[in-house]
Design a protein around this motif. Structure first.
Motif, mmCIF file in Angstrom:
data_model
loop_
_atom_site.group_PDB
_atom_site.id
_atom_site.type_symbol
_atom_site.label_atom_id
_atom_site.label_comp_id
_atom_site.label_asym_id
_atom_site.label_seq_id
_atom_site.Cartn_x
_atom_site.Cartn_y
_atom_site.Cartn_z
ATOM 1 N N GLU A 131 -3.948 5.833 7.166
ATOM 2 C CA GLU A 131 -4.555 5.851 5.834
ATOM 3 C C GLU A 131 -3.598 5.229 4.829
ATOM 4 O O GLU A 131 -2.405 5.535 4.833
ATOM 5 C CB GLU A 131 -4.891 7.280 5.395
ATOM 6 C CG GLU A 131 -5.983 7.940 6.212
ATOM 7 C CD GLU A 131 -6.491 9.215 5.549
ATOM 8 O OE1 GLU A 131 -6.332 9.325 4.323
ATOM 9 O OE2 GLU A 131 -7.047 10.068 6.262
ATOM 10 N N PRO A 164 0.821 -1.207 0.000
ATOM 11 C CA PRO A 164 0.000 0.000 0.000
ATOM 12 C C PRO A 164 0.853 1.254 0.000
ATOM 13 O O PRO A 164 2.015 1.236 0.405
ATOM 14 C CB PRO A 164 -0.799 -0.122 1.301
ATOM 15 C CG PRO A 164 0.099 -0.913 2.208
ATOM 16 C CD PRO A 164 0.826 -1.878 1.317
ATOM 17 N N SER A 189 -3.491 3.519 0.505
ATOM 18 C CA SER A 189 -4.170 3.367 -0.785
ATOM 19 C C SER A 189 -3.592 2.179 -1.531
ATOM 20 O O SER A 189 -2.391 1.897 -1.445
ATOM 21 C CB SER A 189 -4.006 4.631 -1.647
ATOM 22 O OG SER A 189 -4.619 5.742 -1.034
ATOM 23 N N TYR A 190 -4.460 1.492 -2.271
ATOM 24 C CA TYR A 190 -4.041 0.385 -3.131
ATOM 25 C C TYR A 190 -4.469 0.692 -4.559
ATOM 26 O O TYR A 190 -5.528 1.287 -4.798
ATOM 27 C CB TYR A 190 -4.713 -0.924 -2.712
ATOM 28 C CG TYR A 190 -4.108 -1.571 -1.480
ATOM 29 C CD1 TYR A 190 -3.141 -2.558 -1.603
ATOM 30 C CD2 TYR A 190 -4.515 -1.178 -0.207
ATOM 31 C CE1 TYR A 190 -2.593 -3.160 -0.477
ATOM 32 C CE2 TYR A 190 -3.970 -1.769 0.921
ATOM 33 C CZ TYR A 190 -3.009 -2.763 0.781
ATOM 34 O OH TYR A 190 -2.463 -3.350 1.890
ATOM 35 N N THR A 191 -3.663 0.251 -5.507
ATOM 36 C CA THR A 191 -3.999 0.388 -6.919
ATOM 37 C C THR A 191 -4.460 -0.962 -7.456
ATOM 38 O O THR A 191 -3.791 -1.979 -7.262
ATOM 39 C CB THR A 191 -2.797 0.886 -7.737
ATOM 40 O OG1 THR A 191 -2.374 2.144 -7.228
ATOM 41 C CG2 THR A 191 -3.173 1.039 -9.210
ATOM 42 N N ILE A 249 -12.445 0.315 3.881
ATOM 43 C CA ILE A 249 -12.312 1.100 2.641
ATOM 44 C C ILE A 249 -13.269 2.284 2.715
ATOM 45 O O ILE A 249 -14.470 2.105 2.920
ATOM 46 C CB ILE A 249 -12.642 0.221 1.423
ATOM 47 C CG1 ILE A 249 -11.695 -0.986 1.364
ATOM 48 C CG2 ILE A 249 -12.567 1.021 0.136
ATOM 49 C CD1 ILE A 249 -12.118 -2.060 0.379
ATOM 50 N N HIS A 303 -9.039 3.414 -1.269
ATOM 51 C CA HIS A 303 -8.441 4.135 -0.147
ATOM 52 C C HIS A 303 -8.975 3.558 1.162
ATOM 53 O O HIS A 303 -10.194 3.376 1.309
ATOM 54 C CB HIS A 303 -8.762 5.625 -0.235
ATOM 55 C CG HIS A 303 -8.058 6.465 0.776
ATOM 56 N ND1 HIS A 303 -8.619 6.816 1.985
ATOM 57 C CD2 HIS A 303 -6.811 7.004 0.768
ATOM 58 C CE1 HIS A 303 -7.771 7.555 2.666
ATOM 59 N NE2 HIS A 303 -6.660 7.693 1.950
ATOM 60 N N ASP A 325 -0.524 7.497 3.297
ATOM 61 C CA ASP A 325 -0.806 8.923 3.198
ATOM 62 C C ASP A 325 0.176 9.664 4.100
ATOM 63 O O ASP A 325 0.185 9.462 5.316
ATOM 64 C CB ASP A 325 -2.252 9.200 3.632
ATOM 65 C CG ASP A 325 -2.672 10.617 3.303
ATOM 66 O OD1 ASP A 325 -1.936 11.546 3.659
ATOM 67 O OD2 ASP A 325 -3.750 10.781 2.694
ATOM 68 N N THR A 365 -8.292 3.090 -7.790
ATOM 69 C CA THR A 365 -7.686 3.191 -6.461
ATOM 70 C C THR A 365 -8.713 2.899 -5.378
ATOM 71 O O THR A 365 -9.858 3.364 -5.449
ATOM 72 C CB THR A 365 -7.104 4.603 -6.250
ATOM 73 O OG1 THR A 365 -6.118 4.858 -7.253
ATOM 74 C CG2 THR A 365 -6.463 4.726 -4.874
#
Length: 590
Positions: free
Chosen positions: A95, A85, A97-99, A141, A127, A88, A125
């Motif tokens: 926090e 991940p 994020s994954y793609t 999520i 989050h 942030d 994405t």
């Protein structure tokens, strides 16, 4: 669990058993961000009502705003998530994020309409935040795109193609015919609506045609008509009678219109239920019968546009004359010359197209520079050419002709200096040029008209010599007899094939196509009119196919022109068999 025997590789893309239900697993306490993302993606493939378990992977706010039915994105394989991940920087470790990535091949919109795409990169994405829960902080999520993201194998397991039916516009009531509008619905109960498959199909029918087909068809249901509130299951009774409770919008419908409405339901459900629906009863909002229609009574609106009997096959013999194999023989009878100038005489022909009533035919001259139209049911003299081409090379002259269900004749002139698509209304008179505004540099090299007369399949050849298959919508404007006709909104019909060499309509919303995948060998396969490929789409191999022919009646044999084996046929469940060693350009009516 087997403990002996050989180890065998299993293709994970094979469609699963449609009767097997998949249940989602809720996130475990203390689940890591990786586990939350993986669980969320896996749960999207479940049959969970309203995606209740899937929503447990989301924050409360994200769950209330997420609309799973907004769009379904179909990837070649299940989506991949990034291995690690991205944190942030402003919020530290709370926090991430994954793609999600993959190869996008299609979408299904909120109208259930399938849209094939040239394979392209997909990226989105997810989050995640750590939020307080009853047992401490949990990863959830909080930012998620609307809709579902599925691999092709899961999509084929969860959804099925269904033809819903509407009436072609611009025709008199006596000429009313139904047009197939293919959509994809859930194989079992839809998690979003709680409706079974039959109810989903009827609900989709009542909502009206898909945007692509809407300009050329119309429903007989009053605008805004829906199912009676609370109806989630429609099941035929022991006599195969289906009762459909409608809301107040349909209460005042007259008998003639109601029977046409019922025919739309009957044909939509024709291949959907295990036992064929023999009768439909439409009900008013108070439960009283609005009208009743039996399957045999609905045949006057049959969507196949056929002549009523088994279609014969027509071909050009070794002497350049047109012969017919009687339809009742299913491709096994003795050929016989047709009546009129095409069955005998001095004219040698290279291709033939037969009207759907089997009374008239159009042929190309030996070198493809002239099109003639004449009766094949009565003797007569050779007429003057109806269309001519001035191109220098035979391959740049006229295409094989095709007839639509309205009795109009279509042909294209491939002349690079004067490329044009032509229509002869009723097969007679002065040819009218049909505008095709979006050829994108391609040139029409073959065409086939659907039996309903509202769609045309075109082979468009590019400068490198490869051809793609496009389907266009036929729009008619102006009074009958003086209408202006155009082909608009071309869309890919077989994007998975890099080069298409032949095609034919096979029923109301399906084509049989000959082509190659990138770097592959020639294959014969079915494709739906919306560009999707059925699970059983690939047919047994046959060598060097030059042309393919299929009938409106899908029980009649598939026929092919080949190099070396002559004309061959394929019956359902059988292998290819030689019919004629000599002969070419075989076609069914249309």
């Amino acid at each position: 669990m087997p403990v002996t025997g050989d180890v065998k590789a299993v293709d994970a893309s094979q469609p699963g058993d449609s009767q097997v239900q998949v249940y989602a697993v809720a996130p475990r306490d203390g689940a890591t961000p990786n586990e939350v993302v993986d669980g969320f993606l896996e749960s999207m493939t479940s049959d969970d009502s309203d995606f209740r378990t899937t929503r447990q992977y989301l924050t409360k706010e994200a769950s209330s705003g997420w609309k799973p039915s907004a769009l379904t994105t179909v990837l070649a394989k299940a989506p991949n998530r990034s291995d690690r991940p991205v944190h942030d920087s402003d919020r530290g470790t709370d926090e991430v994020s994954y793609t999600l990535t993959g190869e996008k091949v299609a979408t299904v919109d909120d109208q259930n309409a399938y849209q094939p795409l040239a394979p392209s990169d997909y990226s989105s994405t997810l989050h995640l935040v750590r939020e307080k829960g009853p047992d401490g902080k949990e990863w959830r999520i909080d930012m998620v795109p609307d809709g579902l993201v599925l691999g092709q194998s899961d999509f084929k397991r969860l959804y099925r193609s269904v033809n819903k039916f509407y009436f072609a516009t611009g025709r008199t009531e006596a000429q009313s015919t139904l047009v197939a509008d293919p959509v994809y619905i859930r194989n079992r109960t839809d998690p979003a609506t709680g409706m079974d498959t039959v109810t989903q199909a009827v609900r989709s029918l009542l909502r009206g045609p898909t945007d692509w087909l809407r300009p050329v068809v119309a429903s007989r249901f009053p605008p805004g008509t829906g199912l009676r509130k609370g109806v989630t299951s429609l099941t035929p009774d022991d006599s195969n009678v289906l009762k459909v409770p409608l809301d107040k919008k349909a209460d005042g419908t007259g008998q003639r219109t109601c029977r046409m409405m019922a025919s739309q339901v009957l044909f939509t459900l024709r291949d959907l239920t295990s036992a064929r629906v023999e009768q439909v009863e439409l009900q008013r909002s108070d439960g009283s019968a609005l009208c009743v229609l039996g399957a045999d009574q609905a045949e006057e609106y049959a969507p196949d546009g056929s002549s009523g009997g088994p279609d014969s096959q027509y071909f050009v013999d070794s002497k350049g004359h047109v012969e017919r194999i009687p339809g009742s023989t299913r491709g096994s009878g003795e050929p016989e010359p047709v009546a009129g100038p095409f069955g005998s005489g001095s004219l040698q022909v290279s291709a033939v197209g037969v009207a759907r009533d089997e009374q008239t035919a159009a042929v190309l001259s030996q070198h493809g520079d002239a099109l003639y139209v004449s009766s094949i049911a009565a003797d007569g003299e050779l007429p003057v050419p109806a269309v001519t081409s001035k191109a220098g090379r035979a391959r740049d002259r006229l295409t094989a002709p095709s007839w639509d269900g309205r009795g109009d004749l279509w042909v294209a002139d491939r002349d690079p200096g004067n490329s044009r698509l032509l229509r002869l209304a009723g097969g007679m008179g002065k040819p009218q040029e049909v505008t095709v505004p979006s050829l994108d540099g391609g040139r029409i090299t073959a065409l086939r008209l659907s039996s309903d007369g509202v769609r045309i399949a075109l082979l468009l050849t590019r400068e490198d010599g490869t051809a793609s298959l496009k389907i266009g919508r036929i729009e008619r404007k102006g009074p009958q007899g003086k209408e202006q006709v155009s082909v608009v909104d071309l869309r890919q019909a077989a994007p998975q094939l890099a080069d298409v060499t032949a095609m034919s309509w096979s029923g109301g919303s399906r084509l049989v196509v000959v082509g190659k995948e990138q770097g592959g060998v020639q294959q014969v396969r079915y494709v739906q009119a919306d560009g999707s490929t059925p699970s059983s789409g690939v047919l047994p191999g046959v060598n060097q196919v030059l042309a393919i022919a299929a009938a409106d009646d899908e029980q009649l044999p598939l026929m092919a022109d080949t190099v070396g084996d002559g004309i061959v046929k394929l019956l359902p469940g059988d292998n290819w068999q030689t019919v004629l060693k000599e002969g070419s350009a075989l076609v069914y009516p249309g």
